[in-house]
Motif scaffolding. Structure first.
Motif, short mmCIF file in Angstrom:
data_model
loop_
_atom_site.label_atom_id
_atom_site.label_comp_id
_atom_site.label_asym_id
_atom_site.label_seq_id
_atom_site.Cartn_x
_atom_site.Cartn_y
_atom_site.Cartn_z
N GLY A 1 48.87 25.73 74.58
CA GLY A 1 47.86 25.87 73.54
C GLY A 1 47.22 27.25 73.65
N LYS B 1 53.35 26.58 68.06
CA LYS B 1 52.33 26.54 69.12
C LYS B 1 50.96 26.22 68.54
CE LYS B 1 52.94 29.63 72.20
NZ LYS B 1 53.62 28.74 73.17
N PRO B 2 50.21 25.27 69.12
CA PRO B 2 48.85 24.98 68.64
C PRO B 2 47.92 26.16 68.92
CG PRO B 2 49.71 23.17 69.98
CD PRO B 2 50.63 24.34 70.18
N VAL C 1 50.78 26.50 64.70
CA VAL C 1 50.10 25.34 64.14
C VAL C 1 48.60 25.56 64.35
CG1 VAL C 1 49.84 22.84 64.20
CG2 VAL C 1 52.06 23.87 64.68
N VAL D 1 44.73 24.80 64.11
CA VAL D 1 43.90 23.60 63.98
C VAL D 1 43.01 23.73 62.75
CG1 VAL D 1 43.94 23.22 66.47
CG2 VAL D 1 42.04 24.47 65.44
N GLU E 1 40.45 18.98 68.32
CA GLU E 1 41.67 19.11 67.53
C GLU E 1 42.77 19.82 68.32
OE1 GLU E 1 39.24 19.37 63.26
OE2 GLU E 1 40.17 21.15 64.13
N LEU E 2 42.38 20.88 69.04
CA LEU E 2 43.37 21.60 69.83
C LEU E 2 43.89 20.74 70.98
CD1 LEU E 2 44.93 24.19 70.46
CD2 LEU E 2 42.96 24.97 71.81
N LEU F 1 46.45 18.22 69.78
CA LEU F 1 47.77 18.81 69.56
C LEU F 1 48.46 19.13 70.87
CD1 LEU F 1 47.10 21.25 66.56
CD2 LEU F 1 48.35 19.08 66.53
N MET F 2 47.71 19.61 71.85
CA MET F 2 48.31 19.98 73.13
C MET F 2 48.86 18.76 73.87
SD MET F 2 45.68 22.87 74.60
CE MET F 2 46.49 22.89 76.20
#
Length: 227
Positions: A76, A107-108, A138, A140, A166-167, A170-171
């Motif tokens: 991330g 990648k987030p 990607v 957030v 949010e991050l 995703l991670m």
């Protein structure tokens, strides 16, 4: 998991670095229990000379190469830039100009910025988000902007926590839909299913024959003449 923070602040101390630290701490705290989060901070101020040399000779210096490798390998990414002339700083853009174009694909990324006035908050949407969308990252949904008056005021901590959540989601892959394997049928089930389909097809065919009877045209004429 590896969380890499890219800070483009120039002063010491830096409000840009302060925002970066708060975002990284919030993100690390939001990851799943037991997850070991390794946070690495990349200060672009220390890489300015090597970034400039990379443009002229095409080769990154030792420190720049290590920073690029860290960003590429990150699970991330948090990127924070000060606002210069209503956009991201030239140093910030230069760093992402020298990185491999495919390094951030999928990648987030959490985008953030600092500035002296709230009037520049739209820099997140008209400059940073398009940049990282172009790099196929990607991004957030929640972006964080901190003006001078935001420090110590209501609203900024909530935005930091929301973006960090949010991050972290995703991670850790919590937002990915669960995929269940298709049930495995044994040989007996397959034979029973085949027999059921065959029986149904035969019944359908018989019903069709009973419902639709073909009468030759000559027989129809003979029946009409006998009336």
């Amino acid at each position: 998991m590896r969380l890499v923070v890219v800070s483009a602040g120039l002063s010491v101390p830096s409000s840009t670095r302060l925002l970066a630290d708060r975002l990284s701490a919030a993100t690390a705290g939001r990851t799943s229990p037991g997850a070991d989060v390794e946070v690495e901070v990349v200060e672009l101020r220390d890489l300015a000379v090597e970034i400039a040399h990379n443009f002229t000779n095409g080769f990154p210096g030792r420190n720049l190469a290590a920073a690029l490798a860290a960003v590429t390998a990150a699970d991330g990414l948090i990127v924070v830039t000060p606002v210069f002339s209503a956009s991201y700083s030239g140093l910030f853009k230069s760093f992402f100009d020298v990185i491999d174009p495919d390094a951030l694909a999928g990648k987030p990324v959490l985008i953030a910025a600092t500035g002296g006035s709230a009037r520049h908050s739209l820099v997140l949407e008209h400059a940073l988000r398009p940049l990282f969308s172009y790099l196929r990252a990607v991004v957030v949904p929640t972006a964080v902007y901190a003006a001078s008056e935001d420090w110590g005021a209501e609203g900024l901590p909530e935005r930091i926590e929301r973006a960090a959540a949010e991050l972290a989601t995703l991670m850790t892959g919590l937002s990915a839909p669960s995929t269940r394997p298709a049930p495995v049928k044994d040989e007996k089930d397959e034979k029973d299913e085949t027999a059921e389909k065959t029986d149904k097809a035969e019944k359908t065919g018989q019903a069709g024959k009973a419902e639709f009877t073909v009468v030759p045209f000559a027989d129809q004429l003979a029946a009409l003449a006998a009336r």
